[in-house]
Design a protein around this motif. Sequence first.
Motif, PDB file in Angstrom:
ATOM      1  N   PHE A   1       2.479  -5.080  -0.549  1.00 37.26           N
ATOM      2  CA  PHE A   1       1.962  -5.918   0.531  1.00 37.26           C
ATOM      3  C   PHE A   1       1.557  -5.084   1.743  1.00 37.26           C
ATOM      4  CE2 PHE A   1       2.415  -8.613   4.292  1.00 37.26           C
ATOM      5  CZ  PHE A   1       1.534  -9.631   3.953  1.00 37.26           C
ATOM      6  N   ASN A   2       2.361  -4.061   2.037  1.00 43.78           N
ATOM      7  CA  ASN A   2       2.132  -3.304   3.265  1.00 43.78           C
ATOM      8  C   ASN A   2       1.192  -2.110   3.124  1.00 43.78           C
ATOM      9  OD1 ASN A   2       3.798  -4.611   5.460  1.00 43.78           O
ATOM     10  ND2 ASN A   2       5.337  -4.399   3.844  1.00 43.78           N
TER      11      ASN A   2
ATOM     12  N   ASP B   1      -4.521  -3.517   0.368  1.00 41.08           N
ATOM     13  CA  ASP B   1      -5.214  -4.704   0.851  1.00 41.08           C
ATOM     14  C   ASP B   1      -5.047  -5.774  -0.227  1.00 41.08           C
ATOM     15  OD1 ASP B   1      -6.837  -6.683   1.755  1.00 41.08           O
ATOM     16  OD2 ASP B   1      -8.554  -5.381   2.175  1.00 41.08           O
TER      17      ASP B   1
ATOM     18  N   ARG C   1      -5.113  -8.948  -0.065  1.00 39.39           N
ATOM     19  CA  ARG C   1      -6.129 -10.011  -0.066  1.00 39.39           C
ATOM     20  C   ARG C   1      -7.305  -9.609  -0.949  1.00 39.39           C
ATOM     21  NH1 ARG C   1     -10.819 -12.539   1.185  1.00 39.39           N
ATOM     22  NH2 ARG C   1     -11.648 -10.440   0.933  1.00 39.39           N
ATOM     23  N   GLU C   2      -7.719  -8.353  -0.780  1.00 41.75           N
ATOM     24  CA  GLU C   2      -8.837  -7.832  -1.569  1.00 41.75           C
ATOM     25  C   GLU C   2      -8.478  -7.773  -3.064  1.00 41.75           C
ATOM     26  OE1 GLU C   2     -11.877  -7.451  -1.109  1.00 41.75           O
ATOM     27  OE2 GLU C   2     -12.247  -6.417  -3.021  1.00 41.75           O
TER      28      GLU C   2
ATOM     29  N   ARG D   1       0.393  -7.531  11.689  1.00 42.29           N
ATOM     30  CA  ARG D   1      -0.492  -7.293  10.552  1.00 42.29           C
ATOM     31  C   ARG D   1      -0.170  -8.279   9.431  1.00 42.29           C
ATOM     32  NH1 ARG D   1      -0.066  -4.457   5.956  1.00 42.29           N
ATOM     33  NH2 ARG D   1      -2.010  -3.767   5.008  1.00 42.29           N
ATOM     34  N   THR D   2       1.135  -8.548   9.236  1.00 38.20           N
ATOM     35  CA  THR D   2       1.556  -9.490   8.219  1.00 38.20           C
ATOM     36  C   THR D   2       0.928 -10.854   8.452  1.00 38.20           C
ATOM     37  OG1 THR D   2       3.652  -8.353   7.878  1.00 38.20           O
ATOM     38  CG2 THR D   2       3.569 -10.658   7.206  1.00 38.20           C
TER      39      THR D   2
ATOM     40  N   ASP E   1      -1.788 -11.702  10.154  1.00 38.77           N
ATOM     41  CA  ASP E   1      -3.240 -11.673   9.915  1.00 38.77           C
ATOM     42  C   ASP E   1      -3.548 -11.666   8.423  1.00 38.77           C
ATOM     43  OD1 ASP E   1      -3.594 -11.598  12.611  1.00 38.77           O
ATOM     44  OD2 ASP E   1      -4.041  -9.438  12.702  1.00 38.77           O
ATOM     45  N   ASN E   2      -2.813 -10.787   7.725  1.00 37.22           N
ATOM     46  CA  ASN E   2      -2.955 -10.639   6.290  1.00 37.22           C
ATOM     47  C   ASN E   2      -2.700 -11.952   5.550  1.00 37.22           C
ATOM     48  OD1 ASN E   2      -3.455  -8.891   4.251  1.00 37.22           O
ATOM     49  ND2 ASN E   2      -1.746  -7.525   4.728  1.00 37.22           N
TER      50      ASN E   2
ATOM     51  N   ALA F   1      -5.431 -14.505   6.006  1.00 35.56           N
ATOM     52  CA  ALA F   1      -6.603 -14.169   5.181  1.00 35.56           C
ATOM     53  C   ALA F   1      -6.377 -14.536   3.714  1.00 35.56           C
ATOM     54  CB  ALA F   1      -6.918 -12.678   5.308  1.00 35.56           C
ATOM     55  N   ILE F   2      -5.159 -14.335   3.230  1.00 28.04           N
ATOM     56  CA  ILE F   2      -4.844 -14.696   1.837  1.00 28.04           C
ATOM     57  C   ILE F   2      -4.853 -16.218   1.691  1.00 28.04           C
ATOM     58  CG2 ILE F   2      -3.083 -14.592   0.019  1.00 28.04           C
ATOM     59  CD1 ILE F   2      -2.189 -11.885   1.324  1.00 28.04           C
TER      60      ILE F   2
END
Length: 283
Positions: free
Chosen positions: A124-125, A128, A130-131, A162-163, A165-166, A169-170
């Motif tokens: 996860f960290n 990417d 999401r990608e 960051r978590t 935002d990530n 996005a997911i």
Amino acid sequence: EAKTSGKNRYHLFNSAFYDAMRQRTKREKELRAAIAENQFVMHYQSRVDCKTSKVTSLEALVRWNHPTEGMLGPDEFIGLAEETGLILNLGELVIDLVCTQIAQWAHGVYACVPVSINVSSRQFNERDIRESIASALARHGIDGSCVEIELTESSMVVDPRRTADNLRAIHALGVKLLVDDFGTGYSSLSMLHNMAFDVLKVDKSFTSRLGIDESGEVFFRAIITMAHSLGMRVVAEGVETAEQARILEALQCDELQGFYLFRPVPAEELPGSLHLDSLSAAH
Ligand code: C2E
Ligand code: MG
Ligand code: MG
Ligand code: MG
């Protein structure tokens, strides 16, 4: 005399240490080859809705079909994969295996049942994610709503901004977000809610206390009340007895998962119906 035994002890420690090192290096080499040759299979464990007694989702759990040692569970290799960074490639492989399976279920009873994927902290960290998910969905032609991801609280503390935002996005892909092993870390419910989590999976250590003393019940009651007021669903993990299921239903827990209902099995061995002949009738 004292000197000799000291020296022997040193040699003993030394050889035990090197044995362990050699064993670990061998395991790491095997794991690397296993990823290259895809020696992994996914097992699937159903989650059940308390109100409808229907399967809501399947959790994908990885197994290593080791060439000489047989089927190994994740506790025997996920730790090493995390330490060595091999989890990054293994994680990609798992996403691909799950999406391949979902695409094969395009018709039939499991067609619309989401599959949840365990994502490790490093995956996860450091990737990417999401990608990774978006490209797997596109490659296999499947919808985001067919996939869920499970993250533990410890994965989120590395970089909370960051978590968040990530995760947003997911979530925008239509992928549901689950907190795994909830209650074993230090996150607050409002933080998890702000991070867009849909579901809390309460750790099995709380489930196993139900019916033994008050502590499990007190914890579940508080969590369920707060989670519901924030619009999150609650899953109890590790339900092993009829009594635990009965207490959880009475507490308005949304979903149950555990050996009492279903064990993890290969895709071919999943039951042909999503209906568990009434949860209440089962106990
Ligand atoms: P988890 O995500 O919390 O998964 C639940 C574990 O509890 C699974 O063990 C499952 O077989 C087991 N379980 C289910 N019901 C019961 C029950 O009623 N009683 C008891 N005692 N256990 C139950 P498993 O398959 O050995 O997986 C262990 C852990 O390994 C998982 O915990 C997860 O953290 C990790 N893992 C599994 N698959 C993957 C994967 O594909 N990727 C990553 N990164 N981690 C994975
Ligand atoms: Mg899990
Ligand atoms: Mg768990
Ligand atoms: Mg766990």
